[in-house]
Design an enzyme around this catalytic site. Structure first.
Site, PDB file in Angstrom:
ATOM      1  N   HIS A   1       0.839  -1.297   0.060  1.00  0.00           N
ATOM      2  CA  HIS A   1      -0.119  -0.043   0.027  1.00  0.00           C
ATOM      3  C   HIS A   1       1.030   1.090   0.040  1.00  0.00           C
ATOM      4  CE1 HIS A   1      -3.237  -2.516   1.460  1.00  0.00           C
ATOM      5  NE2 HIS A   1      -2.477  -2.755   2.155  1.00  0.00           N
TER       6      HIS A   1
ATOM      7  N   GLN B   1      -4.387  -7.002  -1.745  1.00  0.00           N
ATOM      8  CA  GLN B   1      -4.619  -7.792  -2.977  1.00  0.00           C
ATOM      9  C   GLN B   1      -6.017  -7.479  -3.933  1.00  0.00           C
ATOM     10  OE1 GLN B   1      -3.523 -10.096  -0.193  1.00  0.00           O
ATOM     11  NE2 GLN B   1      -1.788  -9.195  -0.602  1.00  0.00           N
TER      12      GLN B   1
HETATM   13  P1  IMP Z   1       1.671 -14.549  -2.760  1.00  0.00           P
HETATM   14  O1  IMP Z   1       0.431 -13.903  -1.935  1.00  0.00           O
HETATM   15  O2  IMP Z   1       3.011 -13.940  -2.392  1.00  0.00           O
HETATM   16  O3  IMP Z   1       1.761 -16.069  -2.380  1.00  0.00           O
HETATM   17  O4  IMP Z   1       1.531 -14.375  -4.331  1.00  0.00           O
HETATM   18  C1  IMP Z   1       0.588 -15.003  -5.149  1.00  0.00           C
HETATM   19  C2  IMP Z   1       0.104 -14.131  -6.171  1.00  0.00           C
HETATM   20  O5  IMP Z   1      -0.617 -12.870  -5.585  1.00  0.00           O
HETATM   21  C3  IMP Z   1       1.219 -13.610  -7.141  1.00  0.00           C
HETATM   22  O6  IMP Z   1       0.715 -13.572  -8.259  1.00  0.00           O
HETATM   23  C4  IMP Z   1       1.639 -12.351  -6.685  1.00  0.00           C
HETATM   24  O7  IMP Z   1       2.261 -11.483  -7.530  1.00  0.00           O
HETATM   25  C5  IMP Z   1       0.122 -11.602  -6.266  1.00  0.00           C
HETATM   26  N1  IMP Z   1       0.306 -10.801  -5.136  1.00  0.00           N
HETATM   27  C6  IMP Z   1       0.159 -11.057  -3.641  1.00  0.00           C
HETATM   28  N2  IMP Z   1       0.096  -9.892  -3.197  1.00  0.00           N
HETATM   29  C7  IMP Z   1      -0.321  -9.010  -4.069  1.00  0.00           C
HETATM   30  C8  IMP Z   1      -0.469  -7.562  -4.139  1.00  0.00           C
HETATM   31  O8  IMP Z   1      -0.365  -6.839  -3.002  1.00  0.00           O
HETATM   32  N3  IMP Z   1      -0.584  -6.905  -5.248  1.00  0.00           N
HETATM   33  C9  IMP Z   1      -0.700  -7.621  -6.272  1.00  0.00           C
HETATM   34  N4  IMP Z   1      -0.510  -8.961  -6.566  1.00  0.00           N
HETATM   35  C10 IMP Z   1      -0.122  -9.570  -5.230  1.00  0.00           C
END
Ligand code: IMP
Length: 456
Positions: free
Chosen positions: A40, A227
Site C-alpha cells: 500500500h 490484493q
Molecule cells: P503470494 O501472495 O505472495 O503468495 O503471491 C501469489 C500471487 O498473488 C502472485 O501472483 C503475486 O504476485 C500476487 N500478489 C500478492 N500480493 C499482491 C499485491 O498486493 N498486489 C498484487 N499482486 C499480489
C-alpha cells in the site's frame, strides 16, 4: 456505519490511497487477510508511506487492526511500526490473538515450491514472503498463532512438531542459506521476544470482540482488503492466486465480526482504469511487450513489494463485473484516470468470446480464461494536464472524454462513483460521495434502487 474497500482486479488498484481518503471518517481500519505481500502506498503532501502489512489507516492516526485472517510477519510488523515512529507518527496497532505467524521457514518453502512448480509448469510468481506456506500450515492445523507466543510450553510443543515436519521437506535445512529458519531453539527465543513486545504494548486482542465492541460504542470501521478479487483463492484465477480471501466475505471470517457489521455500510470496489498483474496467470487484454514497456516507462508499472515489472492490459469489464457480483459493490472508486492521458487509443474490454459464445464474466478455469478473446469498445482519449488543479476543481473539471469513460464504467457496473483518482496524492482524488457520510446514507435508504451513476 462501516465501509469495506476491495480491489476489483488483480491487486495494485490503488486501494491504499482510497482507504486513506475515506479512512478519515473511520475510527478503526482493519485488514482481514494476507500479510506482508501487500503493497500500500499512501502519499500525503508529497511524503510517501509504503506499507506492506499495517493497515493504511494508521498513517491517518486511526487504530489499525490485523484480523485473525491475516498472516503476520513479526519482523515486518515491528519494522513498519518503528519506521513510522521514526517519521513522527504514533501508530496504534492491534493484532488478533488468532492471527497466524509467518515464520522464516515459510519463506524458504515458498521459494522451494515455486522452483518445483517452474520445473513442470508456470510458477505462480508469488511475492516470496511465505504467504502460501503460512496459510497451508493454518489449514493443516500446525500453524503458530499470535496467542501462542505468550504460552512458552505451547509454543515449544507446536514448534517441535512443525519444524520437524519442515525439516523433512528440505534436503539439507542448513544449506538453504536461511540461517536459523529450521532451528527450534532459535525460533522459540525470537518468537518469545516478539510475544513479550506485543504483550507489553497491549497489542493482542480478540478482533471479533474488539471490533464488535467498538462498533456498539458507535465507532466506525473500515475493512481494508489487500490484493484483489481475481487473486482470491476461491474466486480468482486459481492456481495463480494468493492464498486468502480478499473478497468481502473474507472481512467477516477474517475478523470475527458478524455479517451484519460488514453489511452495515458501503462496499466500494477500487477499479484501476487499466489492468496490471504482477504474477503469472490469465490476462486476456494484455498489451504487446513493446507497448507495455512504453506504458511502464511513463506510468511506472513496477510491483510495490517485489519491484517486478507489472504486466499491463486494458480495463477488463467482464472481470470487474464478476467482482461487483461476488463482493456486492455499492460503489466504485476509479483510479489512475490520469495514467491514460496521451494514449493514441483507449480500449475497454466489454465481453469475451470463447468458442463462439459471448461471455459477460470470466469462466471459472484459467485454461478456459486463457482461450478467451477480448471484445473491445473504443473511447476517445484525452491529453495530459494539470491533474492537481483538476482535482481541486472537482469532477466536472475532468476532460469530457475522461468523464465519458468514467460514466461508461459506472453504468456498466450499475455502481455509483465515489471517487476518481487522478494522481497518487490524497489531494489528487476527486471525492464524489463518502461512504461515511450519514446524509449520503439517508439518501440511499430513500432510494429503492440504485441512483444515478455519478452524483455530485
Ligand atoms: P503470494 O501472495 O505472495 O503468495 O503471491 C501469489 C500471487 O498473488 C502472485 O501472483 C503475486 O504476485 C500476487 N500478489 C500478492 N500480493 C499482491 C499485491 O498486493 N498486489 C498484487 N499482486 C499480489
Amino acid at each position: 456505519m462501516n465501509a469495506t474497500i476491495i480491489g476489483s482486479q488483480m491487486g495494485d488498484e490503488g486501494k491504499g490511497g482510497i482507504v486513506d481518503v475515506f479512512g478519515d471518517g473511520a475510527d478503526v481500519v482493519v485488514r482481514y487477510q494476507g500479510g506482508d505481500n501487500a503493497g500500500h502506498t499512501v502519499a500525503e503532501d508529497g511524503t510517501e508511506y509504503a506499507l506492506r502489512l499495517l493497515p493504511s489507516g494508521v498513517v491517518r492516526g486511526k487504530t489499525g487492526v490485523l484480523g485473525n485472517g491475516c498472516v503476520v510477519s513479526l519482523e515486518t510488523l515491528f519494522d513498519e511500526i518503528d519506521t513510522l515512529r521514526e517519521r513522527g507518527l504514533e501508530p496504534d496497532v492491534r493484532v488478533s490473538s488468532r492471527a497466524h505467524v509467518v515464520l522464516p521457514y515459510h519463506r524458504v518453502l515458498d521459494q522451494l515450491s515455486e522452483t518445483a512448480r517452474s520445473e513442470t509448469t508456470d510458477a505462480v510468481g508469488t511475492t516470496g514472503n511465505g504467504i502460501g506456506p503460512a496459510y497451508e500450515d493454518k489449514a493443516s492445523r500446525r500453524g503458530i498463532r499470535i496467542a501462542d507466543l505468550l504460552a512458552p510450553e505451547v509454543l515449544r510443543e507446536r514448534l517441535e512438531y512443525a519444524v520437524a515436519l519442515k525439516r523433512r521437506l528440505v534436503d539439507e535445512p542448513s544449506a538453504t542459506g536461511s540461517g536459523n529458519a529450521f532451528d527450534v531453539d532459535h525460533l522459540f527465543e525470537t518468537l518469545r521476544e516478539y510475544g513479550k513486545r506485543l504483550e507489553a504494548n497491549g497489542m493482542i486482542v480478540d478482533t471479533g470482540e474488539f471490533l464488535t465492541e467498538r462498533s456498539r460504542e458507535g465507532e466506525t470501521i473500515l475493512f481494508e482488503s489487500a490484493q484483489g478479487t481475481h487473486i482470491d483463492v476461491d474466486h480468482g484465477t486459481y492456481p495463480f492466486v494468493t492464498s486468502s480471501n480478499p473478497t468481502a466475505g473474507g472481512a467477516i471470517v477474517g475478523t470475527g465480526v458478524s455479517p451484519s457489521v460488514v453489511a452495515d455500510g458501503h462496499v466500494i470496489g477500487v477499479v484501476k482504469s487499466y489492468l496490471t498483474r504482477v504474477g503469472n496467470g490469465p490476462l486476456p487484454t494484455e498489451f504487446e511487450e513493446d507497448v507495455a514497456d512504453d506504458f511502464r516507462e511513463t506510468v511506472g508499472g513496477f510491483g510495490t513489494v517485489t519491484g517486478r515489472p507489472r504486466r499491463i492490459g486494458w480495463l477488463d469489464l467482464p472481470m470487474v463485473r464478476a467482482s461487483a457480483r461476488v463482493n456486492g459493490f455499492t460503489g466504485i472508486a476509479l483510479n489512475h484516470v490520469d495514467a491514460l492521458a496521451g494514449l493514441e487509443e483507449l480500449r475497454v474490454c466489454t465481453a469475451y468470446e470463447l468458442e463462439g459464445e459471448t461471455l459477460r464474466t470470466p469462466p471459472s478455469t484459467v485454461e478456459a480464461w486463457n482461450r478467451c478473446s477480448p471484445q473491445y469498445e473504443r473511447f476517445e482519449t484525452w491529453s495530459d494536464r494539470d491533474w492537481r488543479a483538476i482535482a481541486d476543481q472537482g469532477y466536472d473539471a475532468l476532460p469530457e472524454a475522461a468523464r465519458t469513460f468514467v460514466e461508461f464504467v459506472s453504468a456498466d457496473l450499475e455502481c455509483p462513483v465515489f471517487a476518481v483518482g487522478v494522481g497518487p496524492d490524497r489531494e489528487e482524488t476527486i471525492v464524489l460521495r463518502n461512504p461515511f457520510d450519514p446524509t449520503d446514507r439517508e439518501q440511499d435508504d430513500r432510494n429503492t434502487g440504485r441512483d444515478h451513476p455519478v452524483s455530485s
